[in-house]
Design an enzyme around this catalytic site. Sequence first.
Site, mmCIF file in Angstrom:
data_model
loop_
_atom_site.group_PDB
_atom_site.id
_atom_site.type_symbol
_atom_site.label_atom_id
_atom_site.label_comp_id
_atom_site.label_asym_id
_atom_site.label_seq_id
_atom_site.Cartn_x
_atom_site.Cartn_y
_atom_site.Cartn_z
ATOM 1 N N LYS A 216 0.848 -1.185 0.000
ATOM 2 C CA LYS A 216 0.000 0.000 0.000
ATOM 3 C C LYS A 216 0.886 1.238 0.000
ATOM 4 C CE LYS A 216 -4.257 -1.586 2.227
ATOM 5 N NZ LYS A 216 -5.163 -1.402 3.396
ATOM 6 N N HIS B 268 -8.002 -12.770 3.169
ATOM 7 C CA HIS B 268 -7.478 -11.958 4.276
ATOM 8 C C HIS B 268 -7.376 -12.780 5.562
ATOM 9 C CE1 HIS B 268 -6.207 -8.004 5.548
ATOM 10 N NE2 HIS B 268 -6.893 -8.142 6.670
ATOM 11 N N ARG C 52 -4.163 -14.469 5.577
ATOM 12 C CA ARG C 52 -3.136 -13.510 6.023
ATOM 13 C C ARG C 52 -3.101 -13.468 7.555
ATOM 14 N NH1 ARG C 52 -0.422 -8.600 4.643
ATOM 15 N NH2 ARG C 52 -0.947 -6.785 5.918
ATOM 16 N N HIS D 92 3.511 -3.687 7.583
ATOM 17 C CA HIS D 92 2.999 -2.583 8.393
ATOM 18 C C HIS D 92 4.158 -1.751 8.928
ATOM 19 C CE1 HIS D 92 -1.082 -3.930 8.198
ATOM 20 N NE2 HIS D 92 -0.858 -5.058 8.832
ATOM 21 N N TYR E 169 -2.957 -10.207 17.174
ATOM 22 C CA TYR E 169 -2.420 -11.569 17.174
ATOM 23 C C TYR E 169 -1.942 -11.995 18.557
ATOM 24 C CZ TYR E 169 -2.695 -10.148 12.366
ATOM 25 O OH TYR E 169 -3.167 -9.651 11.176
#
Length: 356
Positions: free
Chosen positions: A234, A306, A309, A332, A341
């Site tokens: 991104k 996703h 992921r 990120h 997580y």
Amino acid sequence: MRRELLLEKIETYKAIMPWYVLDYYQSQLAVPYRFTTLYEYLKEYKRFFDWLMDADLTQAPKIADIDLSTLEHLTKKDLEAFVLYLRERPSLNTYSTKEGLSQTTINRTLSALSSLYKYLTEEVENDQGEPYFYRNVMKKVSTKKKKETLASRAENIKQKLFLGDETLAFLDYVDKEYEQKLSNRAKSSFRKNKERDLAIIALLLASGVRLSEAVNLDLKDVNLNMMIIEVIRKGGKRDSVNVAGFAKGYLESYLAVRQRRYKAEKQDLAFFLTEYRGVPNRMDASSIEKMVGKYSEDFKIRVTPHKLRHTLATRLYDATKSQVLVSHQLGHSSTQVTDLYTHIVNDEQKNALDNL
């Protein structure tokens, strides 16, 4: 969506837009925004401009004729009326029982409008070096965000993850058991794409890349000797992503049949291909979503790419207890988004203790 089709749809929307939206579009290409993001934004602008005409907030006969002064003089009440319209309008999805759009969709619409208004009031320069106008009504419009604790989100997500032995068990199921339930005709279609589908699932589970990053992979981006792939993150940043070793065999099996089975020539750069009437094309995001959903539903529970992921991220954190490592793997810039997580893994540890 296939890149060629995506660009075609973008041009269709651009053809009906006012000149200042075309200015905005051109400016965002330099950021660069992804074409998928710009496509979604153009769809939202059409939705908004259609409403402006239906609500008699402009006298323009068509979208392209809506002038800047209309946007400049919209009030907070006008925008709130638009939000109410989105919330209460009949859903275009005939299978949905909801009366209006979801809050997530409404937030996306407002985000698109905020981006346009910011460009018009702050970023663009006219001949005098000034923005087109100064009044940004979008700064007065608040968005409602879904309230959910990390613990609650972790609890909801972990049921849709293939943790522990389930990661390889899922791949093994697709490889050896799935076709046993199929008709002879369905088996033929499955066998044609089996190696490709397994390679896609394995890559998602072994790298944690986003769906768009997997779709946009080219042959040159994949190094199986080093087990590294190059992706565009991104914001347009290139990144090297490590891939877990268990995916190597699946990727090699796909490459062994890619050229012959999908009629690939030298000019076909896409890593993951589909073939229709002898013409190879880059596999699009929608097809991968449907494929992952089909196999996962038959295995355990229907999930999206996703969630694969999330599966990789959770397993990696469980193995390393390093949020920094996980955030780097996912692309990120901060460890804040990886807090999820830790909650999932802590819940798993608690469950293990309860079973002692």
